[in-house]
Design a protein around this motif. Structure first.
Motif, PDB file in Angstrom:
ATOM      1  N   SER A  45      59.167 -37.007  -3.080  1.00 46.03           N
ATOM      2  CA  SER A  45      58.116 -38.237  -3.029  1.00 46.03           C
ATOM      3  C   SER A  45      58.606 -39.470  -3.763  1.00 46.03           C
ATOM      4  O   SER A  45      59.304 -39.327  -4.843  1.00 46.03           O
ATOM      5  CB  SER A  45      56.975 -37.835  -4.048  1.00 46.03           C
ATOM      6  OG  SER A  45      55.833 -38.805  -4.164  1.00 46.03           O
ATOM      7  N   ALA A  46      58.755 -40.580  -3.304  1.00 46.52           N
ATOM      8  CA  ALA A  46      59.106 -42.166  -3.665  1.00 46.52           C
ATOM      9  C   ALA A  46      58.382 -43.064  -2.943  1.00 46.52           C
ATOM     10  O   ALA A  46      58.128 -43.064  -1.675  1.00 46.52           O
ATOM     11  CB  ALA A  46      60.334 -42.029  -3.355  1.00 46.52           C
TER      12      ALA A  46
ATOM     13  N   ARG B 101      56.166 -39.431   0.983  1.00 47.37           N
ATOM     14  CA  ARG B 101      56.427 -38.192   0.978  1.00 47.37           C
ATOM     15  C   ARG B 101      57.260 -37.457   2.191  1.00 47.37           C
ATOM     16  O   ARG B 101      56.840 -37.507   3.154  1.00 47.37           O
ATOM     17  CB  ARG B 101      55.519 -37.265   0.407  1.00 47.37           C
ATOM     18  CG  ARG B 101      54.671 -37.857  -1.044  1.00 47.37           C
ATOM     19  CD  ARG B 101      53.426 -37.083  -1.190  1.00 47.37           C
ATOM     20  NE  ARG B 101      52.418 -37.428  -0.168  1.00 47.37           N
ATOM     21  CZ  ARG B 101      51.412 -36.645   0.129  1.00 47.37           C
ATOM     22  NH1 ARG B 101      51.258 -35.698  -0.657  1.00 47.37           N
ATOM     23  NH2 ARG B 101      50.365 -36.935   1.044  1.00 47.37           N
ATOM     24  N   LEU B 102      58.337 -36.744   1.787  1.00 48.87           N
ATOM     25  CA  LEU B 102      59.145 -35.975   2.630  1.00 48.87           C
ATOM     26  C   LEU B 102      58.945 -34.615   2.505  1.00 48.87           C
ATOM     27  O   LEU B 102      59.056 -34.057   1.411  1.00 48.87           O
ATOM     28  CB  LEU B 102      60.692 -36.386   2.611  1.00 48.87           C
ATOM     29  CG  LEU B 102      60.993 -37.734   3.521  1.00 48.87           C
ATOM     30  CD1 LEU B 102      60.306 -39.010   2.774  1.00 48.87           C
ATOM     31  CD2 LEU B 102      62.504 -37.880   3.279  1.00 48.87           C
TER      32      LEU B 102
ATOM     33  N   SER C 257      52.852 -41.166   4.730  1.00 54.55           N
ATOM     34  CA  SER C 257      52.695 -42.170   3.906  1.00 54.55           C
ATOM     35  C   SER C 257      51.080 -42.305   3.847  1.00 54.55           C
ATOM     36  O   SER C 257      50.814 -43.190   5.036  1.00 54.55           O
ATOM     37  CB  SER C 257      53.609 -43.681   4.566  1.00 54.55           C
ATOM     38  OG  SER C 257      53.098 -44.848   3.942  1.00 54.55           O
ATOM     39  N   ASP C 258      50.649 -42.252   2.900  1.00 54.33           N
ATOM     40  CA  ASP C 258      49.327 -42.629   2.813  1.00 54.33           C
ATOM     41  C   ASP C 258      48.789 -43.060   1.227  1.00 54.33           C
ATOM     42  O   ASP C 258      48.054 -42.075   0.235  1.00 54.33           O
ATOM     43  CB  ASP C 258      48.434 -40.901   3.082  1.00 54.33           C
ATOM     44  CG  ASP C 258      46.814 -41.179   3.140  1.00 54.33           C
ATOM     45  OD1 ASP C 258      46.421 -42.283   2.890  1.00 54.33           O
ATOM     46  OD2 ASP C 258      46.335 -40.285   3.133  1.00 54.33           O
ATOM     47  N   PRO C 259      49.240 -44.030   0.794  1.00 54.87           N
ATOM     48  CA  PRO C 259      49.110 -44.503  -0.582  1.00 54.87           C
ATOM     49  C   PRO C 259      47.480 -44.409  -1.197  1.00 54.87           C
ATOM     50  O   PRO C 259      47.091 -44.592  -2.092  1.00 54.87           O
ATOM     51  CB  PRO C 259      49.816 -45.735  -0.679  1.00 54.87           C
ATOM     52  CG  PRO C 259      49.767 -46.315   0.736  1.00 54.87           C
ATOM     53  CD  PRO C 259      49.676 -45.043   1.712  1.00 54.87           C
ATOM     54  N   TRP C 260      46.666 -44.732  -0.028  1.00 54.11           N
ATOM     55  CA  TRP C 260      45.143 -45.149  -0.320  1.00 54.11           C
ATOM     56  C   TRP C 260      44.405 -43.922  -0.179  1.00 54.11           C
ATOM     57  O   TRP C 260      43.562 -43.596  -0.934  1.00 54.11           O
ATOM     58  CB  TRP C 260      44.788 -46.230   0.288  1.00 54.11           C
ATOM     59  CG  TRP C 260      45.545 -47.532   0.326  1.00 54.11           C
ATOM     60  CD1 TRP C 260      46.446 -48.112   1.188  1.00 54.11           C
ATOM     61  CD2 TRP C 260      45.400 -48.388  -1.070  1.00 54.11           C
ATOM     62  NE1 TRP C 260      46.947 -49.246   0.601  1.00 54.11           N
ATOM     63  CE2 TRP C 260      46.356 -49.425  -0.860  1.00 54.11           C
ATOM     64  CE3 TRP C 260      45.022 -48.415  -2.255  1.00 54.11           C
ATOM     65  CZ2 TRP C 260      46.731 -50.382  -1.677  1.00 54.11           C
ATOM     66  CZ3 TRP C 260      45.069 -49.069  -3.016  1.00 54.11           C
ATOM     67  CH2 TRP C 260      46.173 -50.300  -2.932  1.00 54.11           C
TER      68      TRP C 260
END
Length: 715
Positions: free
Chosen positions: A163-164, A168-169, A187-190
């Protein structure tokens, strides 16, 4: 109008989701995702449901805060799902050893490349195995991540993500030919923070709802009807068994037992030969023994007295294959071979592989599998009893007919290829003393060269005890019989249920010790867990609610009966690497608790419809089971969502099992809204609804596994 819109949108979603799982089966996941789950109108329908629900709550002036926060949590989860749908991105990254990349490809029609804020290089990909076997323990991608000219080494494996920067991978796949790997990128920051906040609020609200002293559940516990005893009419089931008798040459019991103590690579793990013998015998004749011969005698019979045992009628034939080939009900290996027509199943098997998969050809394949198993045993392919640590391949177990490693000493190769010939000669001549000495030497050889792959004494003792007792077979008969007895003799019945609970606990504990994993990874194990949970609930509640004792025997017996006769595999195996997570135990155990409680509401419903005199009492009792059932089902579903997010990078993928679990939750949730649905206040209507609702649970547990498939097919 508002209420009708709310009900219409709710029912529409249930029907559409159920239909979508069938559409997915016949048209594929991408089709269902594009035209149903990902369609604008499906999102709009959820939005209509949420909006009308809010308006209805405001109109009803909901004042109990536990219920306000509960419905608020559901709205927050829907909002998080919408954010994920609108702003989240998922894709794939393929890497080969030494290759660097700072992009990944989005999983859309255009395969859009997206640039990462860091660079990833694959140093190596490693498949870790359980010692001495070819069963995968984990899949590990060793990576170097470079960001702002600074590099760090990381390992991405199953249930261990990278995670960075909100990206996330996940370990997704690999290419054994090139040593490359495939990483899933999310990629789902929200969406994830909002959804997780909703999960946390939901968990708190559900516990608050159950603990609220002024809430419905606490009032039900003090309802005046729950102290009244009740009676229930049950049907007694009869079971008939038949057996024949025909003498076959076999090793003496003591020698067969010694053979059963040898270690063998079977079913992806190292275990004692006794386990292979039991699996072999049950596969052939559906029983643990054959006409007085134990499983070890059956296996050694085929190995050393193959001509005799090829004439033994071990295989029960029925259905279309029996009619087509004009076979008796019990046949031997030789009966499938006709002097004039050769292998009688041959044409049917060929038709199956040509694509004709009707019932006749599917049955033929099942019998062909049994015959192939006998051939593999007689050819020695199943007898992987010789461990060797190769310099190139590591520790592996070999059979006498395997191609042995080039770096194995010639003397050892000679020993492996000839030892069974000596055993065969001693068996035919009746020189059992020398045969026993040879088996002792083989066991010492295994313990010397088997290394860490040899099970511990504790595991061996646990497995032999587990093999000795057919727990499910005994307990389902005891529990179903005691369901009737418990109506008349209560104290003795409580004692027997306690013994049944202890036996189930021992069974589950033994499987846990042998496998090294919590036994919740397949249908057989979850059936045992369901029966155990039902027995636990019944023991805890039978003093306050006497009728629960009968329900406990009945429903636990039912689950054990299903585990006994169902098409589930009770063999102990290593779990898939993705299941090697502590969240598996939490998710499955909570879900099974919910299923156990809902099965009790079904028992109350059937009884309430049959015995009108006690329908009011059973109405109250059913609701006492229903509230914690809904709480545990909701917590179990969303715990599974967290696990999925950790393992696969998405907390909700519209897998058929997920969809039907959500349908089940929504269907049962209707029953607690009697203040808005006045017809649900009638005890008879309530019981009818609960009996019908049980069909959704059956579909979730059995229907998805056997008809729809999906990621949860292993469950």
């Amino acid at each position: 109008m508002l209420k009708k819109t709310l009900i219409a949108s709710y029912v529409s979603l249930l029907v559409i989701m159920g239909a979508a799982t069938v559409v997915e089966k016949y048209h594929g996941t991408d089709y269902a995702e594009t035209y149903v789950y990902g369609a604008w109108w499906f999102t709009a329908l959820w939005a209509i449901l949420a909006a009308t629900a809010v308006c209805w709550i405001v109109r009803r002036r909901m004042r109990r805060w536990s219920l306000v926060t509960l419905h608020g949590a559901l709205l927050l989860i829907l909002a998080g799902a919408l954010l994920t749908h609108l702003t989240g991105r998922q894709g794939m990254m393929h890497l080969y050893p030494g290759e660097k990349t700072a992009t990944y490809v989005v999983a859309d029609a255009e395969k859009t490349p997206i640039t990462l804020p860091f660079e990833v290089r694959l140093d190596s990909f490693v498949t870790a195995y359980h010692s001495g076997t070819t069963s995968a323990l984990d899949y590990r991608s060793h990576l170097t991540v470079t960001e702002r000219n600074e590099s760090r080494s990381v390992v991405v494996s199953m249930n261990n993500i990278l995670s960075a920067h909100g990206i996330r991978l996940y370990q997704s796949g690999y290419d054994p030919a090139t040593g490359g790997c495939t990483l899933a990128v999310n990629s789902d920051p929200w969406g994830i923070p909002v959804t997780y906040t909703g999960y946390a609020l939901l968990f708190i609200s559900l516990l608050w709802m159950l603990a609220d002293p002024k809430g419905t559940f606490r009032r039900l516990l003090h309802h005046p009807l729950v102290a009244r005893p009740s009676m229930i009419m049950l049907v007694v089931l009869g079971f008939a068994f038949s057996s024949g008798a025909q003498a076959q040459r076999a090793l003496p019991d003591s020698l067969a037992d010694k053979f059963g103590q040898l270690y063998v690579h079977h079913n992806g793990r190292i275990c004692q030969m006794q386990t292979l013998a039991l699996d072999f015998t049950k596969k052939l004749c559906g029983k643990r023994a054959f006409e007085g011969y134990c499983a070890e005698q059956v296996v050694t019979g085929f190995i050393f007295f193959g001509d005799d045992w090829s004439k033994a009628p071990l295989i029960r034939v029925k259905g279309k294959v029996r009619d087509r080939l004009s076979l008796p009900s019990k046949v031997s290996f030789n009966d499938f071979f006709n002097p004039s027509h050769g292998y009688q199943l041959g044409p049917l098997v060929e038709e199956y592989f040509r694509g004709d998969t009707d019932k006749l050809h599917e049955e033929a394949m099942r019998y062909d599998d049994k015959l192939q198993l006998i051939l593999q045993l007689r050819e020695g392919k199943l007898l992987k009893v010789f461990p060797f640590h190769s310099k190139t391949d590591g520790l592996n177990w070999y059979s006498p007919t395997d191609k042995l490693p080039d770096d194995m000493e010639e003397e050892r190769k000679q020993y492996i290829s000839t030892i069974f010939s000596y055993l065969y000669q001693d068996a035919l001549s009746g020189n059992y003393d020398r045969m026993g000495e040879t088996l002792d030497k083989m066991l010492r050889y295994q313990e010397t060269y088997g290394g860490s792959s040899i099970p511990s004494d504790t595991k061996n003792k646990a497995e032999r005890l587990y093999n000795a007792i057919p727990f499910a077979t005994i307990l389902f008969m005891v529990n179903l019989f005691m369901a009737v007895v418990s109506l008349f003799v209560r104290r003795f019945s409580v004692f027997v249920l306690g013994l049944s609970w202890c036996a189930l606990t021992l069974c589950i504990a033994l499987r846990w010790i042998v496998s090294g994993n919590v036994p919740m990874s397949n249908g057989y194990e979850t059936m045992l867990l369901s029966a155990w949970l039902i027995a636990t609930i019944s023991l805890l509640m039978c003093r306050r609610f006497p009728i629960v004792l009968t329900f406990g025997f009945l429903m636990s017996g039912f689950f054990l009966l299903v585990s006994h006769i169902g098409q589930m595999d009770p063999q102990i195996t290593y779990v898939m690497p993705v299941l090697n997570s502590p969240l598996l135990s939490i998710h499955v155990s909570i879900i099974m608790m919910a299923y156990a409680l809902l099965s009790m509401t079904f028992a109350c419903g059937v009884t309430g419809l049959l015995l009108k005199k006690h329908t009011g009492y059973l109405h109250v009792l059913s609701q006492i089971f229903l509230y914690p059932a809904l709480a545990t089902l909701a917590i179990g579903i969303f715990t599974g969502a967290v696990w999925a997010n950790i393992s696969w990078g998405t907390y909700w993928s519209w897998d058929p099992k997920e969809v039907w679990a959500l349908i089940t939750l929504m269907v049962y949730a209707v029953a607690v809204h009697s203040s808005s649905l006045h017809w649900m206040r009638s005890a008879r209507h309530y019981h009818l609804y609960m009996v019908a609702a049980f069909l959704t649970l059956l579909m979730t547990y059995f229907g998805v596994n056997y008809f729809l498939g999906g990621m949860h097919s292993y469950a």
